[in-house]
Design an enzyme around this catalytic site. Sequence first.
Site, mmCIF file in Angstrom:
data_model
loop_
_atom_site.group_PDB
_atom_site.id
_atom_site.type_symbol
_atom_site.label_atom_id
_atom_site.label_comp_id
_atom_site.label_asym_id
_atom_site.label_seq_id
_atom_site.Cartn_x
_atom_site.Cartn_y
_atom_site.Cartn_z
ATOM 1 N N HIS A 56 0.698 -1.265 0.137
ATOM 2 C CA HIS A 56 -0.045 0.019 -0.110
ATOM 3 C C HIS A 56 0.788 1.365 -0.101
ATOM 4 C CE1 HIS A 56 -3.466 -2.329 0.011
ATOM 5 N NE2 HIS A 56 -4.192 -1.584 0.329
ATOM 6 N N ASP A 89 -6.085 4.603 10.080
ATOM 7 C CA ASP A 89 -7.473 4.859 9.576
ATOM 8 C C ASP A 89 -8.044 3.694 8.826
ATOM 9 O OD1 ASP A 89 -7.243 7.377 10.557
ATOM 10 O OD2 ASP A 89 -7.162 8.440 8.701
ATOM 11 N N GLU A 124 -9.527 14.154 14.882
ATOM 12 C CA GLU A 124 -9.020 14.094 13.388
ATOM 13 C C GLU A 124 -9.630 15.490 12.883
ATOM 14 O OE1 GLU A 124 -8.313 11.057 10.644
ATOM 15 O OE2 GLU A 124 -7.226 9.949 11.856
#
Length: 524
Positions: free
Chosen positions: A93, A155, A271
């Site tokens: 990723h 996340d 956040e």
Amino acid sequence: MDTKLLVTLAICRLIVAVGLTLDPTELSRLAVRGELSAEAADLEAASVDFGGVRRVEPMAVLRPANAGDVARLVRAAYESAHGFTVSARGHGHSINGQAMTAAGVVLQMSGAAAAVPKPLVSEKFMYADVWGGELWIDVLKSTLEHGLAPKSWTDYLYLSVGGTLSNAGISGQAFNHGPQISNVHELDVVTGKGESVTCSEEQNSELFHAVLGGLGQFGVITRARIALEHAPQRVRWIRVLYSDFQAFTKDQEYLISLHGQPPAQKFDYVEGFVIVDEGLINNWRSSFFSPRNPVKFSSVKSDGGVLYCLEITKNYDQSTADTVDQEIDVLLKKLKFIPSSVFTTDLPYVDFLDRVHKAELKLRSKGLWDVPHPWLNLFVPKSRIDEFDRGVFKGILGNKTSGPILIYPMNKNKWDERTSAVTPEEEVFYLVALLRSAVENGNESQTLKNLQSQNRDILKFCKESGIEMKQYLPHYSTQQEWKEHFGEKWERFQHRKLQFDPKHILSTGQLIFTPSFNAMTASW
Ligand code: FAD
């Protein structure tokens, strides 16, 4: 296909690609228990990543069955007469080919052979021992069986433990618990010499700190001991809006300053994101807003077309269900958001942690997941965040963004300076994450070329304005740039490299060091 045959195939590819008379017995002596492959499909899978902007084909792929396989492969590379590289790959990723290598073998740590050790949870000592290629979603599932969960998250949970620990691993809990690299007790690491070493604060601490945030440069993490806490049952998830950037950041900074307070007196997650155009308030990263929970954007006054959304959560379970609302009210009363803009939803803890995966499935169904992602993540010092807002959110970006833009502050004192991770000098700094997707739909502003050019403009703006930001998940292609990135930490980083991977064979896709045998190869 039979393993011996695959080994031979891999050897042949190595010989051809390196153009040297590599002794075929060199790799056949490996006798790995996992799967060594040179099949086209495996090579192709290891040649690409989430970024979709770089493609580098390895000579072979090894799916190790255990740490012994990892050690055998790295030792073979280290002792090889002509040399080859080894790049650990978690879930691929990365954005810029960080887990790729041309002159060697990709060590596919996630989705590895079935024999890899399963997570082992200690309820007594509140930790989990997990395989380095384990995905965080699977760590969560295993620990929840014991009513426990890791403290610090990303996340998105379909990332590998080794991959996030090689960077930092951050999310809205970082202000309170620190990044994931601050929540690890112990590691098993295979160094660049092929030695298996257990390390922690007390034992082989130089290697321990080197590997955390170490961009894969010092060893392959085969086991991590992750700190756990009691898992809450449910989450109140709240969003409030601001049109005034300074009010927004002041409130965020206030909320993270509460990190030392008892749990009842602070949020569990802080956040935020920037809303440059309306489409993004219901952005792809979240399942927060739904047809049943819509945002009437037009009812909210915005200044210069830009809004800021503070996102906070409060965890609770049966024992605190009666007081959670009261605790939230006390905290919200101190904030200066637009009064009509409080949106609340309530969901199981697991669903909150796994929220981005739902959005992934939606995007996949529309063919919008496997597109190029020229993401840019920056740590911006608190003292310059207003200038960044004016120059980037209200300036360079115009009013189209092509993806979510996260912004939230963290406390530097929750980061351990001894690790390899790099953060700005100031006590509070912001993550600014421009998570944009390139799509070819006739809209010029959303093309890969345009987004990459905007990224360059943002970096140039920071440099010219003297904003001393640091890239998170950094990407540079010259050693001079890496030196500037590490600053005072460079000398130690280089020394650690010499100590733990003297031939520079690990994670060459980061483009920091050149393998010692590089002179003989066309590329690495
Ligand atoms: P890879 O891309 O496979 O590898 C990354 C680097 O780590 C490479 O250099 C590789 O060689 C090295 N590496 C991999 N495994 C090991 C190992 N076992 N030992 C040593 N080195 C190893 N990051 C955050 O901090 N917070 C977030 O909220 C967040 N959200 C994300 C959401 C999405 C959709 C995506 C795509 C990425 C997100 N990231 C986030 C970034 C992510 O943490 C990094 O890209 C991370 O490197 C990905 O892990 P991976 O397992 O895919 O690693």
